[in-house]
Scaffold this active site. Sequence first.
Site, short mmCIF file in Angstrom:
data_model
loop_
_atom_site.label_atom_id
_atom_site.label_comp_id
_atom_site.label_asym_id
_atom_site.label_seq_id
_atom_site.Cartn_x
_atom_site.Cartn_y
_atom_site.Cartn_z
N GLU A 180 11.81 2.17 14.38
CA GLU A 180 10.96 3.28 13.90
C GLU A 180 9.66 3.26 14.70
O GLU A 180 9.46 2.39 15.55
CB GLU A 180 10.68 3.13 12.40
CG GLU A 180 9.95 1.83 12.06
CD GLU A 180 9.70 1.63 10.56
OE1 GLU A 180 9.72 2.61 9.80
OE2 GLU A 180 9.45 0.48 10.17
N LYS A 228 6.52 -1.99 1.97
CA LYS A 228 5.32 -1.37 2.55
C LYS A 228 4.14 -2.31 2.39
O LYS A 228 3.22 -2.11 1.59
CB LYS A 228 5.07 0.01 1.93
CG LYS A 228 4.17 0.88 2.81
CD LYS A 228 4.27 2.32 2.44
CE LYS A 228 3.20 3.18 3.10
NZ LYS A 228 3.23 3.23 4.55
N LEU A 269 10.97 1.39 7.22
CA LEU A 269 10.40 1.87 5.96
C LEU A 269 11.18 3.10 5.49
O LEU A 269 11.55 3.96 6.29
CB LEU A 269 8.92 2.24 6.17
CG LEU A 269 8.21 2.64 4.89
CD1 LEU A 269 7.96 1.40 4.02
CD2 LEU A 269 6.89 3.33 5.19
N TYR A 326 0.82 -1.21 0.00
CA TYR A 326 0.00 0.00 0.00
C TYR A 326 0.85 1.25 0.00
O TYR A 326 2.06 1.19 0.24
CB TYR A 326 -0.97 0.00 1.19
CG TYR A 326 -0.33 0.36 2.51
CD1 TYR A 326 0.47 -0.55 3.18
CD2 TYR A 326 -0.53 1.60 3.10
CE1 TYR A 326 1.07 -0.23 4.39
CE2 TYR A 326 0.06 1.94 4.31
CZ TYR A 326 0.86 1.01 4.94
OH TYR A 326 1.46 1.33 6.14
N1 PLP Z 1 7.37 3.84 9.14
C1 PLP Z 1 6.24 3.12 9.05
C2 PLP Z 1 6.20 1.76 9.63
C3 PLP Z 1 5.11 3.65 8.40
O1 PLP Z 1 3.98 2.92 8.30
C4 PLP Z 1 5.17 4.95 7.88
C5 PLP Z 1 4.02 5.56 7.19
O2 PLP Z 1 2.97 5.02 7.09
C6 PLP Z 1 6.36 5.68 8.01
C7 PLP Z 1 7.45 5.08 8.63
C8 PLP Z 1 6.48 7.07 7.45
O3 PLP Z 1 6.51 7.03 6.05
P1 PLP Z 1 5.99 8.26 5.17
O4 PLP Z 1 6.86 9.42 5.51
O5 PLP Z 1 6.21 7.77 3.77
O6 PLP Z 1 4.56 8.50 5.49
#
Ligand code: PLP
Length: 285
Positions: free
Chosen positions: A180, A147, A204, A33
């Site tokens: 994270e 993701k 991520l 996603y």
């Molecule tokens: N880490 C995880 C596990 C996430 O699910 C997300 C966003 O949904 C992020 C980091 C932050 O990513 P982004 O800056 O692309 O929203």
Amino acid sequence: MSRIAYVDGRYVPHRRASIHIEDRGFQFADGIYEVVAVIGGRRFDEPRHFDRLERSLGEIDIAMPMSRAALASVMDEVVRRNRVDNGILYLQVTRGSAPRDHAWRDDAAPVVVMTARRQLPPRAAAVEAGVAVITAPDQRWRRNDIKSVALLGNVLGKQKARRAGAYETWMVDDAGRVTEGTSTNAWIVVGGRIVTRPLGPEILDGITRAAVLDVARELQIAVDERPFSVDEAGAADEAFLTSTTAYVLPVTRIDDMTVGTGKPGPITARLLENYRRLIDEFVKS
Ligand code: PLP
């Protein structure tokens, strides 16, 4: 106004939108996603989202369901039909439906689902006061760079934060280092340098993380991409988290530790201000 979803080639009323019970996304979390910010009716940082989508799909051997241009025109339509000026677009691609079997058939056709909804930027009160995070063991699988819609570890972590009255849970690896947040990337500031975990299978590749690294370079703020422990975070001068929906959000408590002065720090404030400038420039472009 009734919401409209895009499901496998059709625009349908959101409340009646459905997928097959043997969709592999539903049965195996076999899908990918993206969440894209919609700002002024347009999608922010779209090329980076496409790159990440394509990479995640490639890592689990799902073909791009259609070209970027075709996906973009469906996104346009979903945003338009839902009259989203500021909000988020959710896009999901699963391996499609097939009789339940762990191994997949190579002829399975991916199923694309999209929804969009209005959403306000982070609340001023949270930005001004900072938020609290708690920490907990990272219980997820070992490919968090993908993701994937398999978010149970993240879901359990977020709920734990909610029950503790915190905004987020920072997940911690077996060596005691922060990976994270459950839906955000984690950062600290130590001696004027910003620190965040390097990209790898543990985290991520956040789109906001990448944008904030660009901002930091522009502002000539030193960046160390290295892991940091919970204790180091508690003793840091500043801490913050980033995501598409949270932007740059100051963290002022980690478990029972007060970060820095207990108020959002100056480097976090500069990063947020300049991230907002990027958004403003995008809106005007
Ligand atoms: N880490 C995880 C596990 C996430 O699910 C997300 C966003 O949904 C992020 C980091 C932050 O990513 P982004 O800056 O692309 O929203």
